[in-house]
Design a protein around this motif. Structure first.
Motif, PDB file in Angstrom:
ATOM      1  N   ASN A 292       0.916  -1.296  -0.028  1.00  0.00           N
ATOM      2  CA  ASN A 292       0.010  -0.007  -0.059  1.00  0.00           C
ATOM      3  C   ASN A 292       0.850   1.349   0.019  1.00  0.00           C
ATOM      4  O   ASN A 292       2.112   1.248   0.449  1.00  0.00           O
ATOM      5  N   ILE A 293       0.254   2.401  -0.590  1.00  0.00           N
ATOM      6  CA  ILE A 293       0.888   3.543  -0.355  1.00  0.00           C
ATOM      7  C   ILE A 293       0.219   4.618   0.320  1.00  0.00           C
ATOM      8  O   ILE A 293      -1.020   4.764   0.337  1.00  0.00           O
ATOM      9  N   ILE A 294       0.942   5.492   1.416  1.00  0.00           N
ATOM     10  CA  ILE A 294       0.265   6.038   2.217  1.00  0.00           C
ATOM     11  C   ILE A 294       0.597   7.502   2.365  1.00  0.00           C
ATOM     12  O   ILE A 294       1.968   7.800   2.421  1.00  0.00           O
ATOM     13  N   ALA A 295      -0.149   8.336   2.145  1.00  0.00           N
ATOM     14  CA  ALA A 295       0.212   9.946   1.872  1.00  0.00           C
ATOM     15  C   ALA A 295       0.617  10.248   3.425  1.00  0.00           C
ATOM     16  O   ALA A 295      -0.210  10.159   4.283  1.00  0.00           O
ATOM     17  N   THR A 296       1.638  11.068   3.601  1.00  0.00           N
ATOM     18  CA  THR A 296       2.047  11.793   4.815  1.00  0.00           C
ATOM     19  C   THR A 296       2.524  13.100   4.417  1.00  0.00           C
ATOM     20  O   THR A 296       2.568  13.574   3.106  1.00  0.00           O
ATOM     21  N   PRO A 297       2.317  14.046   5.615  1.00  0.00           N
ATOM     22  CA  PRO A 297       3.005  15.527   5.167  1.00  0.00           C
ATOM     23  C   PRO A 297       4.333  15.580   4.737  1.00  0.00           C
ATOM     24  O   PRO A 297       4.789  16.675   4.124  1.00  0.00           O
ATOM     25  N   VAL A 298       5.195  14.775   4.575  1.00  0.00           N
ATOM     26  CA  VAL A 298       6.437  14.551   4.406  1.00  0.00           C
ATOM     27  C   VAL A 298       6.575  13.703   3.073  1.00  0.00           C
ATOM     28  O   VAL A 298       7.618  13.248   2.795  1.00  0.00           O
ATOM     29  N   GLY A 299       5.678  13.443   2.524  1.00  0.00           N
ATOM     30  CA  GLY A 299       5.873  12.501   1.315  1.00  0.00           C
ATOM     31  C   GLY A 299       5.152  11.054   1.407  1.00  0.00           C
ATOM     32  O   GLY A 299       4.706  10.847   2.464  1.00  0.00           O
ATOM     33  N   ARG A 300       4.854  10.639   0.216  1.00  0.00           N
ATOM     34  CA  ARG A 300       4.274   9.122   0.141  1.00  0.00           C
ATOM     35  C   ARG A 300       5.274   8.267   0.751  1.00  0.00           C
ATOM     36  O   ARG A 300       6.464   8.191   0.504  1.00  0.00           O
ATOM     37  N   MET A 301       4.546   7.112   1.421  1.00  0.00           N
ATOM     38  CA  MET A 301       5.347   5.990   1.935  1.00  0.00           C
ATOM     39  C   MET A 301       4.960   4.763   1.573  1.00  0.00           C
ATOM     40  O   MET A 301       3.332   4.543   0.984  1.00  0.00           O
ATOM     41  N   PHE A 302       5.639   3.787   1.335  1.00  0.00           N
ATOM     42  CA  PHE A 302       5.265   2.482   0.694  1.00  0.00           C
ATOM     43  C   PHE A 302       5.197   1.295   1.905  1.00  0.00           C
ATOM     44  O   PHE A 302       6.361   1.430   2.666  1.00  0.00           O
ATOM     45  N   SER A 303       4.202   0.751   2.089  1.00  0.00           N
ATOM     46  CA  SER A 303       4.271  -0.367   3.085  1.00  0.00           C
ATOM     47  C   SER A 303       3.967  -1.662   2.784  1.00  0.00           C
ATOM     48  O   SER A 303       3.512  -1.764   1.611  1.00  0.00           O
ATOM     49  N   LEU A 304       4.745  -2.660   3.535  1.00  0.00           N
ATOM     50  CA  LEU A 304       4.285  -4.118   2.975  1.00  0.00           C
ATOM     51  C   LEU A 304       3.638  -4.992   4.484  1.00  0.00           C
ATOM     52  O   LEU A 304       4.527  -4.852   5.401  1.00  0.00           O
ATOM     53  N   THR A 305       2.606  -5.319   4.513  1.00  0.00           N
ATOM     54  CA  THR A 305       2.158  -5.846   5.403  1.00  0.00           C
ATOM     55  C   THR A 305       1.298  -7.297   5.202  1.00  0.00           C
ATOM     56  O   THR A 305       1.177  -7.631   4.146  1.00  0.00           O
ATOM     57  N   ASP A 306       0.980  -8.207   6.246  1.00  0.00           N
ATOM     58  CA  ASP A 306       0.263  -8.995   6.256  1.00  0.00           C
ATOM     59  C   ASP A 306      -0.754  -8.821   7.259  1.00  0.00           C
ATOM     60  O   ASP A 306      -0.802  -7.817   7.963  1.00  0.00           O
ATOM     61  N   GLU A 307      -1.669  -9.903   7.655  1.00  0.00           N
ATOM     62  CA  GLU A 307      -2.573  -9.688   8.452  1.00  0.00           C
ATOM     63  C   GLU A 307      -2.113  -9.769  10.178  1.00  0.00           C
ATOM     64  O   GLU A 307      -2.766  -9.232  10.736  1.00  0.00           O
ATOM     65  N   GLU A 308      -0.828 -10.125  10.065  1.00  0.00           N
ATOM     66  CA  GLU A 308      -0.046 -10.286  11.238  1.00  0.00           C
ATOM     67  C   GLU A 308       0.713  -9.085  11.805  1.00  0.00           C
ATOM     68  O   GLU A 308       0.957  -8.716  12.889  1.00  0.00           O
ATOM     69  N   ALA A 309       1.526  -8.564  10.712  1.00  0.00           N
ATOM     70  CA  ALA A 309       2.546  -7.634  11.243  1.00  0.00           C
ATOM     71  C   ALA A 309       2.984  -6.558  10.052  1.00  0.00           C
ATOM     72  O   ALA A 309       2.534  -6.937   8.625  1.00  0.00           O
ATOM     73  N   LEU A 310       3.817  -5.628  10.367  1.00  0.00           N
ATOM     74  CA  LEU A 310       4.434  -4.868   9.287  1.00  0.00           C
ATOM     75  C   LEU A 310       5.876  -5.302   9.171  1.00  0.00           C
ATOM     76  O   LEU A 310       6.635  -5.453   9.918  1.00  0.00           O
ATOM     77  N   TYR A 311       6.063  -5.368   7.988  1.00  0.00           N
ATOM     78  CA  TYR A 311       7.397  -5.947   7.074  1.00  0.00           C
ATOM     79  C   TYR A 311       8.258  -4.816   6.948  1.00  0.00           C
ATOM     80  O   TYR A 311       9.573  -4.802   7.053  1.00  0.00           O
ATOM     81  N   LEU A 312       7.765  -3.790   6.065  1.00  0.00           N
ATOM     82  CA  LEU A 312       8.468  -2.781   5.642  1.00  0.00           C
ATOM     83  C   LEU A 312       7.428  -1.356   5.570  1.00  0.00           C
ATOM     84  O   LEU A 312       6.226  -1.482   4.987  1.00  0.00           O
ATOM     85  N   LEU A 313       8.103  -0.125   6.026  1.00  0.00           N
ATOM     86  CA  LEU A 313       7.478   0.943   5.592  1.00  0.00           C
ATOM     87  C   LEU A 313       8.668   2.169   5.433  1.00  0.00           C
ATOM     88  O   LEU A 313       9.484   2.178   6.093  1.00  0.00           O
TER      89      LEU A 313
END
Length: 349
Positions: A186-207
């Motif tokens: 997923n791509i998340i918009a923030t005040p300092v630019g877009r961030m890219f995340s990788l997740t599954d239903e249990e945890a966050l792997y990358l942001l």
């Protein structure tokens, strides 16, 4: 960086009136055509809702837009040299390609020349340009969203392309193993630019910030290690992450509760745990962290582990500074590091 509604309206007016004074100030991504343009582009103007505005060409490329052939937005502020024109055309012919020294020789161009001329004109090297265009292919699919692949179905396929791995075209298939692990991008918009995340239903792997130079390598490492298929789709983990990031930037939250999946050596995990223990509004030096780990000579190793953190903001590597009080480096850029520290209440000298 995020552009306000007011500024977007200003840019749109400039686009409508083909205002040359705005050329190079912003780039307009046209959602209906997939191109990005100068303000003065002579092409027919789109509706406001079909425009997305960027302050740099790199941001437009990472969002999946390609340069317009009519206004040639990458020519600002100078006319484009022949070597650069050749390289841009070569990237468009094969945008998924990873460039090697032999590829430059084949075109009769020295890689150092390409690097220097791109830097002079665009403020980024040719490698950055090619990477941004390459990654933009996958990011565009993710930005489109809404395409959720059923986990049970995806596990039954041998070919990642059969169930839409967003990165297969530019990275190839991960090694084939018995067990396939879906990770959702997923791509998340923030005040300092877009961030890219990788997740599954249990945890966050990358942001990570989308323009981080090492992002492509980090994604590839995760895909190979976990035999992961990176799909477009929402998870409860990501929904919670988006909510907590929104609260963080609104200064309504100082700590995150997202479960984390950490890929690293035991020492790296020790360093990352030390980062998690730095309170919001405070900083630590690399030396101070080394001392908490019991060895003052580990400063360089701490710095390396800090730089290998794949979960920005949540694991606050931005809170680590140099012993002399200077900010030091940051994968997301010094401007972002300063912003985050100020947001958390750290007083900057």
């Amino acid at each position: 960086m995020a552009i306000s509604e007011t500024k977007a309206r200003e840019f749109y007016e400039a686009l409508l009136h083909k205002n040359k004074q705005y050329d190079g100030t912003f780039f307009a991504g046209i959602k209906t055509t997939g191109i990005f343009c100068h303000a003065s582009c002579p092409a027919r103007k789109p509706k406001f809702e079909n425009c997305e505005f960027f302050l740099t060409a790199e941001e437009a490329l990472l969002a999946g837009f390609r340069p317009c052939k009519r206004c040639m937005p990458l020519t600002y502020p100078n006319s484009i040299p022949e070597e650069v024109e050749t390289l841009v055309a070569a990237v468009e012919a094969h945008p998924e390609k990873r460039w090697k020294e032999a590829d430059f020789h084949e075109l009769g161009i020295h890689s150092a020349t390409a690097r220097r001329k791109f830097k002079e004109i665009y403020g980024m090297t040719f490698v950055q340009y090619a990477r941004s265009r390459r990654m933009g292919i996958a990011f565009k699919e993710i930005l489109a969203g809404e395409k959720v692949i059923d986990q049970q179905v995806s596990l039954g396929y041998e070919s990642a392309s059969a169930f839409n791995d967003a990165f297969t075209k530019i990275m190839g298939n991960p090694p084939k193993k018995t067990e396939v692990k879906p990770l959702y991008a997923n791509i998340i918009a923030t005040p300092v630019g877009r961030m890219f995340s990788l997740t599954d239903e249990e945890a966050l792997y990358l942001l990570e910030f989308m323009d981080r130079r090492g992002l492509e390598r980090e994604i590839e490492q995760l895909r190979k290690k976990h035999n992961a298929r990176i799909l477009v789709g929402k998870t409860e983990t990501n929904a919670k992450l988006e909510q907590e990031l929104e609260e963080y930037f609104a200064q309504e939250r100082t700590d995150f509760t997202i479960p984390l999946h950490l890929d690293g050596t035991p020492f790296q995990k020790q360093v990352w745990q030390s980062l998690l223990e730095i309170p919001s509004g405070e900083t630590r030096s690399y030396q101070e962290i080394a001392l908490t780990l019991g060895n003052k000579n580990l400063v360089r190793a701490v710095g390396n582990a800090n730089g290998l953190n794949k979960i920005a903001i949540v694991i606050p590597c931005h809170r680590v500074i140099q012993t002399n009080g200077e900010l030091g480096g940051y994968g997301g850029g010094i401007r972002r590091k300063k912003y985050l520290l100020q947001l958390e209440g750290h007083k900057m000298e």
